[in-house]
Design a protein around this motif. Structure first.
Motif, PDB file in Angstrom:
ATOM      1  N   CYS A   5       0.157  -4.077  46.985  1.00 60.73           N
ATOM      2  CA  CYS A   5      -0.995  -4.971  47.168  1.00 60.73           C
ATOM      3  C   CYS A   5      -2.132  -4.308  47.945  1.00 60.73           C
ATOM      4  CB  CYS A   5      -0.554  -6.241  47.896  1.00 60.73           C
ATOM      5  SG  CYS A   5       0.471  -7.314  46.895  1.00 60.73           S
ATOM      6  N   ALA A   6      -1.793  -3.405  48.849  1.00 62.29           N
ATOM      7  CA  ALA A   6      -2.831  -2.829  49.704  1.00 62.29           C
ATOM      8  C   ALA A   6      -3.446  -1.562  49.136  1.00 62.29           C
ATOM      9  CB  ALA A   6      -2.259  -2.541  51.087  1.00 62.29           C
ATOM     10  N   THR A   7      -2.719  -0.817  48.302  1.00 62.24           N
ATOM     11  CA  THR A   7      -3.260   0.457  47.838  1.00 62.24           C
ATOM     12  C   THR A   7      -3.465   0.520  46.335  1.00 62.24           C
ATOM     13  OG1 THR A   7      -1.046   1.391  47.705  1.00 62.24           O
ATOM     14  CG2 THR A   7      -2.242   1.737  49.746  1.00 62.24           C
ATOM     15  N   VAL A   8      -2.530   0.051  45.559  1.00 58.83           N
ATOM     16  CA  VAL A   8      -2.612   0.217  44.112  1.00 58.83           C
ATOM     17  C   VAL A   8      -3.590  -0.784  43.487  1.00 58.83           C
ATOM     18  CG1 VAL A   8      -1.290   0.174  41.977  1.00 58.83           C
ATOM     19  CG2 VAL A   8      -0.285   1.166  44.024  1.00 58.83           C
ATOM     20  N   MET A   9      -3.482  -2.026  43.862  1.00 59.85           N
ATOM     21  CA  MET A   9      -4.319  -3.056  43.233  1.00 59.85           C
ATOM     22  C   MET A   9      -5.824  -2.861  43.475  1.00 59.85           C
ATOM     23  SD  MET A   9      -2.353  -4.753  41.377  1.00 59.85           S
ATOM     24  CE  MET A   9      -3.389  -6.087  40.875  1.00 59.85           C
ATOM     25  N   PRO A  10      -6.290  -2.500  44.680  1.00 56.88           N
ATOM     26  CA  PRO A  10      -7.737  -2.294  44.834  1.00 56.88           C
ATOM     27  C   PRO A  10      -8.284  -1.147  43.995  1.00 56.88           C
ATOM     28  CG  PRO A  10      -6.731  -2.622  46.965  1.00 56.88           C
ATOM     29  CD  PRO A  10      -5.621  -2.504  45.989  1.00 56.88           C
ATOM     30  N   PHE A  11      -7.445  -0.155  43.682  1.00 59.08           N
ATOM     31  CA  PHE A  11      -7.929   0.959  42.865  1.00 59.08           C
ATOM     32  C   PHE A  11      -8.177   0.554  41.419  1.00 59.08           C
ATOM     33  CE2 PHE A  11      -6.126   3.712  46.242  1.00 59.08           C
ATOM     34  CZ  PHE A  11      -7.305   4.370  46.537  1.00 59.08           C
ATOM     35  N   THR A  12      -7.662  -0.580  41.007  1.00 59.55           N
ATOM     36  CA  THR A  12      -7.967  -1.040  39.651  1.00 59.55           C
ATOM     37  C   THR A  12      -9.426  -1.488  39.539  1.00 59.55           C
ATOM     38  OG1 THR A  12      -7.243  -3.300  40.143  1.00 59.55           O
ATOM     39  CG2 THR A  12      -5.593  -1.769  39.259  1.00 59.55           C
ATOM     40  N   LEU A  13     -10.090  -1.704  40.687  1.00 60.91           N
ATOM     41  CA  LEU A  13     -11.491  -2.117  40.654  1.00 60.91           C
ATOM     42  C   LEU A  13     -12.431  -0.963  40.322  1.00 60.91           C
ATOM     43  CD1 LEU A  13     -11.499  -4.524  43.710  1.00 60.91           C
ATOM     44  CD2 LEU A  13     -11.448  -5.116  41.295  1.00 60.91           C
ATOM     45  N   PHE A  14     -11.902   0.244  40.157  1.00 64.89           N
ATOM     46  CA  PHE A  14     -12.737   1.352  39.708  1.00 64.89           C
ATOM     47  C   PHE A  14     -13.170   1.177  38.254  1.00 64.89           C
ATOM     48  CE2 PHE A  14     -10.785   4.086  43.132  1.00 64.89           C
ATOM     49  CZ  PHE A  14     -11.957   4.164  43.859  1.00 64.89           C
ATOM     50  N   LEU A  31      -4.282 -11.123  46.493  1.00 62.91           N
ATOM     51  CA  LEU A  31      -3.135 -10.213  46.596  1.00 62.91           C
ATOM     52  C   LEU A  31      -3.251  -9.304  47.815  1.00 62.91           C
ATOM     53  CD1 LEU A  31      -2.466  -9.211  42.885  1.00 62.91           C
ATOM     54  CD2 LEU A  31      -1.043 -10.620  44.374  1.00 62.91           C
ATOM     55  N   MET A  32      -4.468  -8.855  48.137  1.00 67.13           N
ATOM     56  CA  MET A  32      -4.644  -8.031  49.326  1.00 67.13           C
ATOM     57  C   MET A  32      -4.348  -8.832  50.588  1.00 67.13           C
ATOM     58  SD  MET A  32      -7.967  -5.753  48.310  1.00 67.13           S
ATOM     59  CE  MET A  32      -8.044  -4.965  49.905  1.00 67.13           C
ATOM     60  N   LYS A  33      -4.763 -10.087  50.625  1.00 60.28           N
ATOM     61  CA  LYS A  33      -4.460 -10.948  51.776  1.00 60.28           C
ATOM     62  C   LYS A  33      -2.957 -11.173  51.908  1.00 60.28           C
ATOM     63  CE  LYS A  33      -8.141 -12.431  53.881  1.00 60.28           C
ATOM     64  NZ  LYS A  33      -8.350 -12.157  55.295  1.00 60.28           N
ATOM     65  N   ILE A  34      -2.295 -11.419  50.786  1.00 64.63           N
ATOM     66  CA  ILE A  34      -0.843 -11.619  50.810  1.00 64.63           C
ATOM     67  C   ILE A  34      -0.151 -10.357  51.299  1.00 64.63           C
ATOM     68  CG2 ILE A  34       1.175 -11.942  49.324  1.00 64.63           C
ATOM     69  CD1 ILE A  34      -0.580 -13.877  47.668  1.00 64.63           C
ATOM     70  N   GLY A  35      -0.595  -9.190  50.846  1.00 63.42           N
ATOM     71  CA  GLY A  35      -0.016  -7.930  51.292  1.00 63.42           C
ATOM     72  C   GLY A  35      -0.215  -7.707  52.779  1.00 63.42           C
ATOM     73  N   ALA A  36      -1.390  -8.060  53.296  1.00 64.83           N
ATOM     74  CA  ALA A  36      -1.655  -7.898  54.722  1.00 64.83           C
ATOM     75  C   ALA A  36      -0.765  -8.819  55.545  1.00 64.83           C
ATOM     76  CB  ALA A  36      -3.130  -8.167  55.019  1.00 64.83           C
ATOM     77  N   HIS A  37      -0.630 -10.067  55.097  1.00 69.18           N
ATOM     78  CA  HIS A  37       0.234 -11.000  55.830  1.00 69.18           C
ATOM     79  C   HIS A  37       1.700 -10.588  55.738  1.00 69.18           C
ATOM     80  CE1 HIS A  37      -2.678 -13.882  57.222  1.00 69.18           C
ATOM     81  NE2 HIS A  37      -3.254 -13.883  56.023  1.00 69.18           N
ATOM     82  N   PHE A  38       2.116 -10.051  54.597  1.00 72.68           N
ATOM     83  CA  PHE A  38       3.476  -9.567  54.463  1.00 72.68           C
ATOM     84  C   PHE A  38       3.721  -8.381  55.388  1.00 72.68           C
ATOM     85  CE2 PHE A  38       6.817  -7.102  52.301  1.00 72.68           C
ATOM     86  CZ  PHE A  38       7.826  -8.054  52.342  1.00 72.68           C
ATOM     87  N   GLU A  39       2.718  -7.507  55.530  1.00 69.31           N
ATOM     88  CA  GLU A  39       2.859  -6.363  56.437  1.00 69.31           C
ATOM     89  C   GLU A  39       2.974  -6.839  57.882  1.00 69.31           C
ATOM     90  OE1 GLU A  39       0.588  -2.184  57.446  1.00 69.31           O
ATOM     91  OE2 GLU A  39      -0.211  -3.522  55.920  1.00 69.31           O
TER      92      GLU A  39
END
Length: 105
Positions: A5-14, A31-39
């Motif tokens: 959620c923190a690294t792979v998914m944002p790179f799809t915005l390229f 998904l990034m928020k969920i990943g941050a809360h999970f971390e």
């Protein structure tokens, strides 16, 4: 999950097709928020699991090689900063003197 959620998914915005889709960008942000809360959850749960007492050991005191390394790195960084400042100062003087030559010659 947190790495995905923190690294792979944002790179799809390229890809332009994906980043122009509002629903997809909204999904990525959730998904990034969920990943941050999970971390945060993982950090808190593992810190509660371990018996942590800050006054139990003296592992926070730096050793002599660590102190020497820190002093070397601080000196190196300071030297690089000073050299960059001097180089920028000299470059600005060259630009100013070049413009003065154009004015008077």
């Amino acid at each position: 999950m947190m790495t995905f959620c923190a690294t792979v998914m944002p790179f799809t915005l390229f890809f332009k097709r994906l980043r122009t889709n509002f629903i997809y960008v909204l999904l990525i942000s959730f998904l990034m928020k969920i990943g941050a809360h999970f971390e945060r959850f993982v950090i808190i749960v593992t810190s509660y699991h371990r018996d942590f007492s800050p006054f139990e050991d003296n592992s926070d005191l730096p050793s002599v090689p660590m102190l020497i390394t820190m002093m070397f790195l601080q000196g190196f960084v300071l030297a690089v900063i000073v050299l960059l400042v001097v180089e920028f100062y000299n470059a600005s003087l060259r630009v100013i003197s070049g413009k003065m030559r154009q004015l008077f010659y």
